[in-house]
Motif scaffolding. Structure first.
Motif, PDB file in Angstrom:
ATOM      1  N   GLU A 176       0.814  -1.220   0.000  1.00  0.00           N
ATOM      2  CA  GLU A 176       0.000   0.000   0.000  1.00  0.00           C
ATOM      3  C   GLU A 176       0.843   1.263   0.000  1.00  0.00           C
ATOM      4  N   VAL A 177       1.993   1.187   0.698  1.00  0.00           N
ATOM      5  CA  VAL A 177       2.858   2.366   0.749  1.00  0.00           C
ATOM      6  C   VAL A 177       3.357   2.701  -0.651  1.00  0.00           C
ATOM      7  N   GLU A 178       3.705   1.654  -1.411  1.00  0.00           N
ATOM      8  CA  GLU A 178       4.164   1.881  -2.780  1.00  0.00           C
ATOM      9  C   GLU A 178       3.056   2.492  -3.624  1.00  0.00           C
ATOM     10  N   GLU A 179       1.841   1.964  -3.436  1.00  0.00           N
ATOM     11  CA  GLU A 179       0.721   2.486  -4.215  1.00  0.00           C
ATOM     12  C   GLU A 179       0.436   3.931  -3.859  1.00  0.00           C
ATOM     13  N   ALA A 180       0.552   4.236  -2.554  1.00  0.00           N
ATOM     14  CA  ALA A 180       0.351   5.613  -2.126  1.00  0.00           C
ATOM     15  C   ALA A 180       1.365   6.531  -2.791  1.00  0.00           C
ATOM     16  N   ALA A 181       2.624   6.099  -2.794  1.00  0.00           N
ATOM     17  CA  ALA A 181       3.673   6.906  -3.416  1.00  0.00           C
ATOM     18  C   ALA A 181       3.375   7.114  -4.894  1.00  0.00           C
ATOM     19  N   ALA A 182       2.957   6.025  -5.562  1.00  0.00           N
ATOM     20  CA  ALA A 182       2.672   6.124  -6.996  1.00  0.00           C
ATOM     21  C   ALA A 182       1.494   7.072  -7.233  1.00  0.00           C
ATOM     22  N   SER A 183       0.460   6.979  -6.372  1.00  0.00           N
ATOM     23  CA  SER A 183      -0.722   7.814  -6.588  1.00  0.00           C
ATOM     24  C   SER A 183      -0.411   9.276  -6.310  1.00  0.00           C
ATOM     25  N   LEU A 184       0.639   9.525  -5.507  1.00  0.00           N
ATOM     26  CA  LEU A 184       1.033  10.914  -5.253  1.00  0.00           C
ATOM     27  C   LEU A 184       1.977  11.410  -6.336  1.00  0.00           C
ATOM     28  N   ALA A 186       4.779   9.775  -7.653  1.00  0.00           N
ATOM     29  CA  ALA A 186       6.171   9.329  -7.691  1.00  0.00           C
ATOM     30  C   ALA A 186       6.363   8.383  -8.873  1.00  0.00           C
ATOM     31  N   SER A 187       7.512   8.512  -9.553  1.00  0.00           N
ATOM     32  CA  SER A 187       7.787   7.605 -10.659  1.00  0.00           C
ATOM     33  C   SER A 187       8.173   6.237 -10.083  1.00  0.00           C
ATOM     34  N   ARG A 188       8.221   5.241 -10.954  1.00  0.00           N
ATOM     35  CA  ARG A 188       8.595   3.902 -10.496  1.00  0.00           C
ATOM     36  C   ARG A 188       9.960   3.922  -9.837  1.00  0.00           C
ATOM     37  N   ARG A 194      13.018   5.562  -2.850  1.00  0.00           N
ATOM     38  CA  ARG A 194      12.625   6.190  -1.591  1.00  0.00           C
ATOM     39  C   ARG A 194      11.832   5.255  -0.688  1.00  0.00           C
ATOM     40  N   ILE A 195      11.137   4.283  -1.233  1.00  0.00           N
ATOM     41  CA  ILE A 195      10.265   3.440  -0.410  1.00  0.00           C
ATOM     42  C   ILE A 195      10.845   2.033  -0.240  1.00  0.00           C
ATOM     43  N   ILE A 196      11.141   1.376  -1.357  1.00  0.00           N
ATOM     44  CA  ILE A 196      11.497  -0.037  -1.285  1.00  0.00           C
ATOM     45  C   ILE A 196      12.930  -0.226  -0.793  1.00  0.00           C
ATOM     46  N   LEU A 197      13.868   0.511  -1.394  1.00  0.00           N
ATOM     47  CA  LEU A 197      15.272   0.323  -1.062  1.00  0.00           C
ATOM     48  C   LEU A 197      15.579   0.524   0.424  1.00  0.00           C
ATOM     49  N   PRO A 198      15.066   1.605   1.062  1.00  0.00           N
ATOM     50  CA  PRO A 198      15.354   1.761   2.491  1.00  0.00           C
ATOM     51  C   PRO A 198      14.853   0.578   3.323  1.00  0.00           C
TER      52      PRO A 198
END
Lengths: 281, 275
Positions: A176-184, A186-188, A194-198
């Protein structure tokens, strides 16, 4: 999803005591027997290595370790292990990604392939690699007796480590966090960076440490593949073995102590990483 | 189904990563492994028959199996015991012990061999001469090979059992005890059935590791033909003596067992997950 050797490769957390029970007479006796066996098998022999190295005095130790041929071997081993670790960080993360986020026919087979280097006897691993990258290579790629062979052998034996530490963390990651980032907007790439790597970083670091430690201590797969040429393709373990065979145990112990120090440093680093993760929850 | 749909809509990058990963694993693992099988059967079954007719090779295979079984039994008993102690009890040095138990995984097999020679070597080891006076030769004999094999495979059972023990908690064990079960009954009826899969994976992985140990065994065994030569040492010796067929056939047998172990684990493991 099959994760055959996952538990073995994945670093386990410092265990939480579920009962917190005090030792009873029976369990105390059991602990005593277990510690006696563990000491006789592991602790006393490893202490003997360090003690023998120390007994030779600092000068003897320094002479053994800085001997041209030994220094070249240590340099080659550590350098190649670092290089392989970098490749593993990239490829291991990518493989874990494909295994977790993708679905396609033959995925189970890939899962099994990841664990092959872990279970395959190292001498067989050397022979296996020699059949594709040796003198009779069907690809026309002959790396035998070169530094590339050392790199290849390390790459093979360390394959499972980053994959198996990253895979379970990636599987539990909240989408969901990834989807939130995408909907705001953010590019893939931004989402990944910023989300997955950390979130994956501690697992990648732990896998990298394990893969480095495994590379530095490798011996069996190189015997047939690298030719063990002094100053060129001779790794540290081979140097130690030739000292043992020349009945120069002091020398062998001195060089072995360097390897033990590296393993120890890796174990400490892992513990620090694990604790930091534990604190974060 | 929604999950699947969403995955499918992810762009063409998916196929690129899939292709890269598949090609990488094919070139690094699958193809080389296949070539060993191909080289083994290049002359039909001649290579396999050749090594199985050689009494020295047969002896080496037998020795390898005996050593591996003994090492696995020792490591299973020790591993289950120490896992229970570490998870269920508190004592000073528990964390240190937990860290030390992982040491064998990151020590070079040659260093393992050296360490055992320094302590159990017959001439100048710490305990070696004393043991030899008592009639027990360790280094350059079967006990040394067993010690080396046990050393390198030591953490595998523990690493499988500890997470399971943490997960199952102590409620059932406490219930059994409050109903009057002895410690032995609780272990046999409650704890053991709960950890049986963890133990099984640990045993299978230890077996694969034990059958394949090479470096540490090479140092402690002395590699005496027909006495202390194990299967992995046969592969090296055959290859260096230009008997490639024999080397490939022996390697094929070892690889077959290793791959079989992984496949067995990967087949049984998922059955337990959806619990």
């Amino acid at each position: 999803m099959s994760e055959a050797a996952a538990g073995t490769v994945r670093r386990r957390r410092p265990p939480a005591t579920t009962a917190g029970g005090r030792l009873t007479r029976v369990s105390g006796l059991g602990l005593g027997v277990a510690m006696l066996w563990f000491s006789l098998l592991v602790l006393i022999p490893l202490a003997a290595v360090v003690a023998t190295a120390v007994a030779g005095g600092w000068d003897g130790f320094w002479r053994a370790v800085t001997n041209d041929q030994t220094a070249a071997a240590i340099q080659l081993t550590v350098g190649t292990a670092l290089l392989v670790t970098v490749v593993n960080v990239v490829m291991g993360t990518l493989i874990a990604w494909v295994l977790v986020r993708d679905r396609f026919a033959g995925q189970r087979a890939l899962e099994v392939l990841i664990d092959v280097p872990f279970a395959l006897p190292t001498i067989v691993a050397g022979l296996v690699l020699l059949s594709l990258y040796g003198p009779d290579s069907p690809l026309g790629l002959d790396v035998a007796n070169s530094r590339a062979a050392v790199f290849l052998a390390f790459l093979f034996v360390t394959l499972p480590f980053v994959v198996r530490t990253v895979q379970p963390v990636l599987a539990e990651l909240d989408r969901e966090v990834e989807e939130a980032a995408a909907s705001l907007g953010a590019s893939r790439f931004t989402t990944f960076r910023r989300i997955i790597l950390p979130a994956l970083a501690p697992a990648i670091a732990a896998g990298a440490a394990l893969s480095f430690a495994r590379g530095v201590s490798e011996y069996g797969s190189l015997v047939l593949l690298s030719g063990n040429l002094p100053m060129q393709t001779e790794v540290t373990s081979v140097r130690i073995l030739s000292s043992i065979e020349n009945d120069n145990l002091d020398n062998a112990a001195a060089v072995a102590t360097v390897l033990l120090a590296i393993s120890f440093a890796v174990i400490v680093a892992l513990d620090v990483i694990q604790r930091r993760v534990g604190r974060r929850g | 189904m929604a999950e699947r749909q969403r995955l499918r809509t992810r762009g063409p990058g998916r196929f690129v990563t899939r292709a890269i990963v598949t090609a990488y694993l094919f070139l690094l693992v699958a193809w080389p492994l296949w070539l060993v099988a191909q080289n083994t059967f290049a002359d039909g079954f001649d290579n396999l028959r050749g090594i199985l007719d050689d009494p020295d090779v047969v002896h080496a295979l037998q020795l390898t199996v005996v050593v591996a079984v003994v090492a696995v039994v020792i490591n299973t008993v020790f591993g289950v015991g120490i896992s229970i102690l570490i998870v269920r009890y508190r004592f000073p040095g528990r964390r240190l012990l937990n860290a030390l138990l992982d040491v064998p995984l990151s020590v070079s097999p040659i260093v393992v061999g050296l360490a055992l020679v320094l302590v159990y070597g017959g001439r100048s080891g710490w305990f070696g001469p004393g043991l030899e006076d008592a009639g027990l030769q360790v280094i350059f004999a079967t006990p040394g090979i067993i010690l080396a094999t046990t050393f390198v495979a030591l953490p595998l059972v523990i690493r499988e059992v500890v997470p399971v023990l943490e997960e199952i908690g102590t409620e059932q064990e406490q219930a059994a005890q409050s109903l009057g079960a002895t410690a032995a009954q609780t272990f046999r009826r409650i704890t053991l059935p709960a950890i049986r899969w963890g133990v099984t994976y640990g045993v299978v992985l230890s077996l694969a590791r034990s059958l394949g140990e090479f470096g540490a065994v090479k140092v402690v065994s002395g590699n005496v033909l027909g006495e202390t030569r194990t299967a992995t040492l046969v592969v090296e010796e055959k290859y260096l003596n230009f008997d490639q067929g024999g080397a490939y056939a022996t390697a094929f047998l070892l690889a077959l067992v290793a791959v079989a172990c992984i496949v067995v684990v990967s087949i049984i493991r998922p059955k337990e997950e959806p619990r």
